[in-house]
Write a protein that holds these residues in place. Structure first.
Motif, short mmCIF file in Angstrom:
data_model
loop_
_atom_site.label_atom_id
_atom_site.label_comp_id
_atom_site.label_asym_id
_atom_site.label_seq_id
_atom_site.Cartn_x
_atom_site.Cartn_y
_atom_site.Cartn_z
N UNK A 27 2.61 -4.58 0.91
CA UNK A 27 1.39 -4.72 0.11
C UNK A 27 1.71 -4.84 -1.38
N UNK A 28 2.65 -4.04 -1.86
CA UNK A 28 3.05 -4.12 -3.26
C UNK A 28 3.66 -5.47 -3.60
N UNK A 29 4.48 -5.98 -2.68
CA UNK A 29 5.12 -7.27 -2.93
C UNK A 29 4.12 -8.42 -2.90
N UNK A 30 3.02 -8.21 -2.18
CA UNK A 30 1.98 -9.25 -2.14
C UNK A 30 1.10 -9.21 -3.38
N UNK A 31 0.82 -8.01 -3.87
CA UNK A 31 -0.09 -7.87 -5.01
C UNK A 31 0.61 -7.86 -6.36
N UNK A 32 1.80 -7.29 -6.41
CA UNK A 32 2.56 -7.23 -7.66
C UNK A 32 4.03 -7.49 -7.33
N UNK B 83 13.54 3.74 0.95
CA UNK B 83 12.23 3.11 0.75
C UNK B 83 11.33 3.96 -0.14
N UNK B 84 11.47 5.29 -0.07
CA UNK B 84 10.67 6.15 -0.95
C UNK B 84 10.97 5.86 -2.41
N UNK B 85 12.25 5.71 -2.74
CA UNK B 85 12.60 5.38 -4.12
C UNK B 85 11.96 4.07 -4.55
N UNK B 86 12.09 3.05 -3.70
CA UNK B 86 11.59 1.73 -4.05
C UNK B 86 10.07 1.74 -4.17
N UNK B 87 9.39 2.30 -3.17
CA UNK B 87 7.94 2.28 -3.15
C UNK B 87 7.35 3.16 -4.25
N UNK B 88 7.82 4.40 -4.36
CA UNK B 88 7.20 5.33 -5.30
C UNK B 88 7.49 4.97 -6.75
N UNK B 89 8.69 4.46 -7.00
CA UNK B 89 8.97 4.03 -8.37
C UNK B 89 8.21 2.75 -8.71
N UNK B 90 7.97 1.92 -7.72
CA UNK B 90 7.14 0.74 -7.96
C UNK B 90 5.70 1.14 -8.22
N UNK B 91 5.20 2.11 -7.44
CA UNK B 91 3.83 2.60 -7.65
C UNK B 91 3.72 3.27 -9.02
N UNK C 31 5.22 2.60 -11.63
CA UNK C 31 5.28 1.60 -12.70
C UNK C 31 3.98 0.81 -12.84
N UNK C 32 3.07 0.94 -11.87
CA UNK C 32 1.79 0.25 -11.98
C UNK C 32 1.06 0.75 -13.23
N UNK C 33 0.50 -0.13 -14.03
CA UNK C 33 -0.11 0.30 -15.30
C UNK C 33 -1.15 1.40 -15.16
N UNK C 34 -2.05 1.26 -14.19
CA UNK C 34 -3.12 2.25 -14.07
C UNK C 34 -2.59 3.59 -13.58
N UNK C 35 -1.55 3.57 -12.71
CA UNK C 35 -0.93 4.82 -12.25
C UNK C 35 -0.20 5.49 -13.41
N UNK C 36 0.57 4.70 -14.13
CA UNK C 36 1.34 5.24 -15.25
C UNK C 36 0.41 5.85 -16.30
N UNK C 37 -0.69 5.18 -16.56
CA UNK C 37 -1.64 5.68 -17.55
C UNK C 37 -2.34 6.94 -17.06
#
Length: 382
Positions: free
Chosen positions: A37-42, A267-275, A277-283
């Motif tokens: 889902x992350x790779x499809x949206x971002x 996969x936890x490292x990849x997914x959670x660090x990608x999440x 980094x999402x602007x709204x999550x980071x903010x």
């Protein structure tokens, strides 16, 4: 060319296998779905994703899995467990002994390996005399969560925080010792009232557990050497030595480890660090002010209730460098709702007891609330 019926049968078979895999490894399946889902949206370039993984942590986990598997398959742990309980005289004494055994083992060989020793032991003793298996399972799950707090070897989140925090092995143990001691004492106080002093007769437990002394001895020596190498930030060298040696001598220590757990961790490292980094999550998380120890602690304890303590540690480490506060938080987060720690799920799965979830939460949620208060006080006053 296959006809339409053959194609339909093949697709149905693949679908059934995927469903069976998802039911067997739900955490892994969820991570794969989220990654897609992350790779499809971002989207991010696939070759760059491995850079998000903390490979020293993964290599350390792989080495420990191999060494603990070697100790487990040597028969040493089960032999020790049967020897320990041989002279027990009451249900309360047995419960306290098993809790102590689970606590100590989880400090040394990870909380899931400790459960693979003590829960089957309970089931084998239950065949000799009636035992409150559900209640024991609940307390053993809490026990491995409490004991594993002490060392970097106790659980994956500690292992990760030890690596990224840069603390020595001794400094890590010293920092987490008060929380481990207080929560273990709290668990014993609760067990004193939860188990009766009714007499038990386990004299018929004459189980002769064979021990491969050479296997156990080599694994124990390598265990110490590997921890020393990991402590000096040379986990890769240690893993190469352990894996190479066992592949040449006892390859079951390598081939029989939980490879799915390693993949889940990657996969936890990849997914959670990608999440993260999402602007709204980071903010959003940035507004929580995790730069203070108490807020980092509360965030770890609460977020673990929703996504488990290992993912919580990985995600929150992107927003705070206070590894001690985060370690306190995710350690307490292992209690409460069952998903807070994978050890809870493993314990219930091993016991094969039905109807355990309600009594589990009747114990674990109040324990989490009390542990949360005690952990916060210890964090701020030490």
């Amino acid at each position: 060319m296959p006809n339409a019926d053959e194609v339909h049968i093949a697709r149905t078979s693949v679908l059934r296998k995927l469903i069976a895999f998802a039911l067997k490894e739900p955490v892994l399946a969820i991570l794969v779905v989220v990654l897609v889902a992350l790779q499809c949206t971002r989207p991010q370039p696939w070759p760059t994703l491995p850079r998000l993984v903390d490979w020293p942590t993964v290599m350390t986990l792989a080495g420990l899995l191999m060494l603990t598997k070697a100790i487990e398959r040597s028969g040493l742990l089960m032999w020790l467990a049967h020897r320990v309980v041989h002279h027990v005289r009451s249900e309360r004494a047995l419960a306290c002994l098993l809790i102590g055994l689970a606590v100590v083992l989880s400090m040394l060989v990870t909380n899931d390996v400790a459960l693979f020793v003590v829960v089957p032991l309970v089931l084998s003793l239950h065949a000799l005399t009636a035992l409150p298996v559900k209640r024991l399972t609940i307390f053993l799950a809490l026990a491995v969560n409490a004991g594993s707090i002490l060392t970097p070897l106790g659980n994956p989140q500690n292992l990760f925080l030890w690596q990224v925090g840069g603390a020595s092995f001794g400094a890590f143990v010293w920092a987490l010792a008060p929380l481990c001691a207080v929560l273990t004492a709290l668990l014993y106080a609760l067990a004193w009232f939860a188990f009766k002093a009714r007499p038990l007769d386990l004299s018929g437990d004459a189980a002769k557990e064979p021990v491969d002394r050479a296997y156990a001895g080599v694994a124990a020596v390598l265990f110490v050497a590997f921890v020393l190498l990991a402590d000096s930030h040379h986990a890769g060298i240690g893993l190469a030595g352990v894996a190479g040696g066992f592949l040449l001598w006892r390859r079951d220590a390598v081939l029989k480890i939980d490879w799915a757990l390693l993949l889940i961790f990657v996969l936890m490292f990849i997914v959670l660090r990608s999440v993260a980094a999402l602007p709204w999550v980071h903010e959003t998380v940035g507004h929580l002010g995790l730069h203070t120890p108490l807020r980092a602690y509360v965030a770890g304890a609460v977020l673990s209730q929703g996504i488990s303590n290992v993912p919580a540690a990985i995600m929150l480490a992107e927003f705070t460098k206070d590894w001690r506060a985060l370690a306190y938080g995710v350690s307490v987060g292992g209690f409460g709702i069952a998903i807070g720690s994978l050890a809870n799920l493993i314990a219930v799965r091993l016991s094969k007891e039905r109807g355990v979830w309600l009594p589990f939460h009747l114990v674990s949620i109040p324990f989490w609330l009390v542990a949360g208060v005690l952990g916060g006080w210890l964090l701020l006053n030490r």
